[in-house]
Design a protein around this motif. Structure first.
Motif, PDB file in Angstrom:
ATOM      1  N   ASP A  30      42.091  20.630  35.309  1.00 18.57           N
ATOM      2  CA  ASP A  30      41.995  21.313  34.018  1.00 18.57           C
ATOM      3  C   ASP A  30      41.310  22.674  34.122  1.00 18.57           C
ATOM      4  N   GLU A  31      40.703  22.974  35.285  1.00 19.24           N
ATOM      5  CA  GLU A  31      40.039  24.259  35.478  1.00 19.24           C
ATOM      6  C   GLU A  31      40.993  25.336  35.985  1.00 19.24           C
ATOM      7  N   VAL A  32      42.093  24.947  36.572  1.00 19.66           N
ATOM      8  CA  VAL A  32      43.004  25.888  37.217  1.00 19.66           C
ATOM      9  C   VAL A  32      43.688  26.756  36.166  1.00 19.66           C
ATOM     10  N   LEU A  33      43.677  28.069  36.424  1.00 16.25           N
ATOM     11  CA  LEU A  33      44.321  29.013  35.521  1.00 16.25           C
ATOM     12  C   LEU A  33      45.825  29.072  35.793  1.00 16.25           C
ATOM     13  N   GLN A  34      46.598  29.352  34.769  1.00 13.89           N
ATOM     14  CA  GLN A  34      48.051  29.450  34.915  1.00 13.89           C
ATOM     15  C   GLN A  34      48.447  30.715  35.680  1.00 13.89           C
ATOM     16  N   ASP A  35      47.705  31.790  35.468  1.00 11.45           N
ATOM     17  CA  ASP A  35      47.970  33.052  36.154  1.00 11.45           C
ATOM     18  C   ASP A  35      47.471  32.940  37.595  1.00 11.45           C
ATOM     19  N   ALA A  36      48.383  33.005  38.553  1.00  7.81           N
ATOM     20  CA  ALA A  36      48.035  32.810  39.971  1.00  7.81           C
ATOM     21  C   ALA A  36      47.085  33.895  40.480  1.00  7.81           C
ATOM     22  N   LEU A  38      44.824  35.607  38.702  1.00  6.17           N
ATOM     23  CA  LEU A  38      43.474  35.334  38.172  1.00  6.17           C
ATOM     24  C   LEU A  38      42.845  34.130  38.862  1.00  6.17           C
ATOM     25  N   GLU A  39      43.648  33.120  39.153  1.00  8.84           N
ATOM     26  CA  GLU A  39      43.125  31.932  39.834  1.00  8.84           C
ATOM     27  C   GLU A  39      42.644  32.290  41.232  1.00  8.84           C
ATOM     28  N   LYS A  40      43.387  33.157  41.898  1.00  9.80           N
ATOM     29  CA  LYS A  40      42.982  33.591  43.238  1.00  9.80           C
ATOM     30  C   LYS A  40      41.652  34.343  43.173  1.00  9.80           C
ATOM     31  N   ARG A  41      41.492  35.207  42.197  1.00  9.41           N
ATOM     32  CA  ARG A  41      40.217  35.933  42.021  1.00  9.41           C
ATOM     33  C   ARG A  41      39.089  34.961  41.689  1.00  9.41           C
ATOM     34  N   ALA A  42      39.377  33.979  40.846  1.00 14.40           N
ATOM     35  CA  ALA A  42      38.355  33.000  40.463  1.00 14.40           C
ATOM     36  C   ALA A  42      37.906  32.194  41.674  1.00 14.40           C
ATOM     37  N   ARG A  43      38.843  31.782  42.518  1.00 10.64           N
ATOM     38  CA  ARG A  43      38.491  31.021  43.725  1.00 10.64           C
ATOM     39  C   ARG A  43      37.664  31.874  44.675  1.00 10.64           C
ATOM     40  N   ALA A  44      38.038  33.148  44.807  1.00  9.06           N
ATOM     41  CA  ALA A  44      37.282  34.047  45.690  1.00  9.06           C
ATOM     42  C   ALA A  44      35.856  34.224  45.175  1.00  9.06           C
ATOM     43  N   LEU A  45      35.703  34.402  43.881  1.00  9.65           N
ATOM     44  CA  LEU A  45      34.359  34.536  43.298  1.00  9.65           C
ATOM     45  C   LEU A  45      33.570  33.230  43.440  1.00  9.65           C
ATOM     46  N   ILE A  59      29.895  27.102  44.428  1.00 13.68           N
ATOM     47  CA  ILE A  59      30.349  26.343  43.258  1.00 13.68           C
ATOM     48  C   ILE A  59      31.780  25.869  43.462  1.00 13.68           C
ATOM     49  N   ASP A  60      32.493  26.508  44.373  1.00  8.59           N
ATOM     50  CA  ASP A  60      33.858  26.089  44.675  1.00  8.59           C
ATOM     51  C   ASP A  60      33.876  24.752  45.410  1.00  8.59           C
ATOM     52  N   LEU A  70      29.930  26.538  35.830  1.00  5.69           N
ATOM     53  CA  LEU A  70      29.986  27.904  36.351  1.00  5.69           C
ATOM     54  C   LEU A  70      31.417  28.302  36.717  1.00  5.69           C
ATOM     55  N   ARG A  71      32.183  27.368  37.282  1.00  2.25           N
ATOM     56  CA  ARG A  71      33.585  27.670  37.591  1.00  2.25           C
ATOM     57  C   ARG A  71      34.362  27.987  36.311  1.00  2.25           C
ATOM     58  N   VAL A  72      34.118  27.198  35.268  1.00  2.00           N
ATOM     59  CA  VAL A  72      34.789  27.428  33.982  1.00  2.00           C
ATOM     60  C   VAL A  72      34.352  28.775  33.407  1.00  2.00           C
ATOM     61  N   LEU A  73      33.058  29.094  33.512  1.00  2.00           N
ATOM     62  CA  LEU A  73      32.535  30.360  33.004  1.00  2.00           C
ATOM     63  C   LEU A  73      33.161  31.552  33.742  1.00  2.00           C
ATOM     64  N   VAL A  74      33.288  31.444  35.052  1.00  4.26           N
ATOM     65  CA  VAL A  74      33.926  32.515  35.839  1.00  4.26           C
ATOM     66  C   VAL A  74      35.349  32.720  35.346  1.00  4.26           C
ATOM     67  N   ARG A  75      36.072  31.639  35.145  1.00  5.85           N
ATOM     68  CA  ARG A  75      37.465  31.754  34.695  1.00  5.85           C
ATOM     69  C   ARG A  75      37.552  32.329  33.279  1.00  5.85           C
TER      70      ARG A  75
END
Length: 167
Positions: A30-36, A38-45, A59-60, A70-75
């Motif tokens: 449920d945390e994964v973003l639909q935009d690939a 943005l998800e890649k940036r979120a994983r990197a952060l 946090i990853d 924190l992962r949800v907040l980053v996204r």
């Protein structure tokens, strides 16, 4: 050949094979973003930010509830249009520099960046000095004739010759 000896190497590889699976489970679907992108940036952060509960995990990688928050907040911040730097700055303003796994280079973190190289240089200097002293001590001992007087050398030669004659 016993079965364990034949396939023992697989037991050594098993933790390495399971490690990526364990870290992949930290991120809930449920945390994964639909935009690939943005998800890649979120994983990197997420790999650069410290879990405040686990402290030695990003946090990853963490399953802690705070890490999930924190992962949800980053996204959320990325979806809102923040840059990566803005997201990191926001989290640092809330949680302090400790939230960063790699501290920023600044005057107040200078000791963190300098301590390691200074310790290495000090250790190398200590080893070099100890080796020189050892070499100088051995050379001084050899040049002094091992500290024996002429009478002691003669007695030693007599004892060694007597032992050689017995054989």
């Amino acid at each position: 050949m016993p079965l364990l000896a034949r396939f023992g190497f697989l037991l050594l590889l098993l933790p390495a094979l399971l490690m990526p699976v364990a870290s992949a489970q930290a991120l809930a679907p449920d945390e994964v973003l639909q935009d690939a992108a943005l998800e890649k940036r979120a994983r990197a952060l997420s790999t650069e930010l410290r879990c405040m509960v686990c402290q030695n995990q990003s946090i990853d990688d963490s399953d802690a509830p705070l890490a999930k928050d924190l992962r949800v907040l980053v996204r959320e911040r990325l979806v809102a249009g923040d840059t990566d730097a803005q997201v990191v700055d926001y989290l640092v303003s809330r949680y302090g520099e400790f939230v960063l796994l790699k501290p920023r280079m600044a005057w107040h973190t200078l000791a963190l960046w300098i301590a390691g190289p200074l310790a290495l240089v000090a250790g190398l200097a200590t080893v070099i000095v100890a080796l020189r002293r050892r070499r100088e001590g051995a050379a001084a001992l050899a040049s002094s004739g091992a500290g024996l007087t002429a009478a002691e050398k003669a007695e030693l030669d007599r004892i060694l010759n007597a032992d050689g004659a017995k054989d």
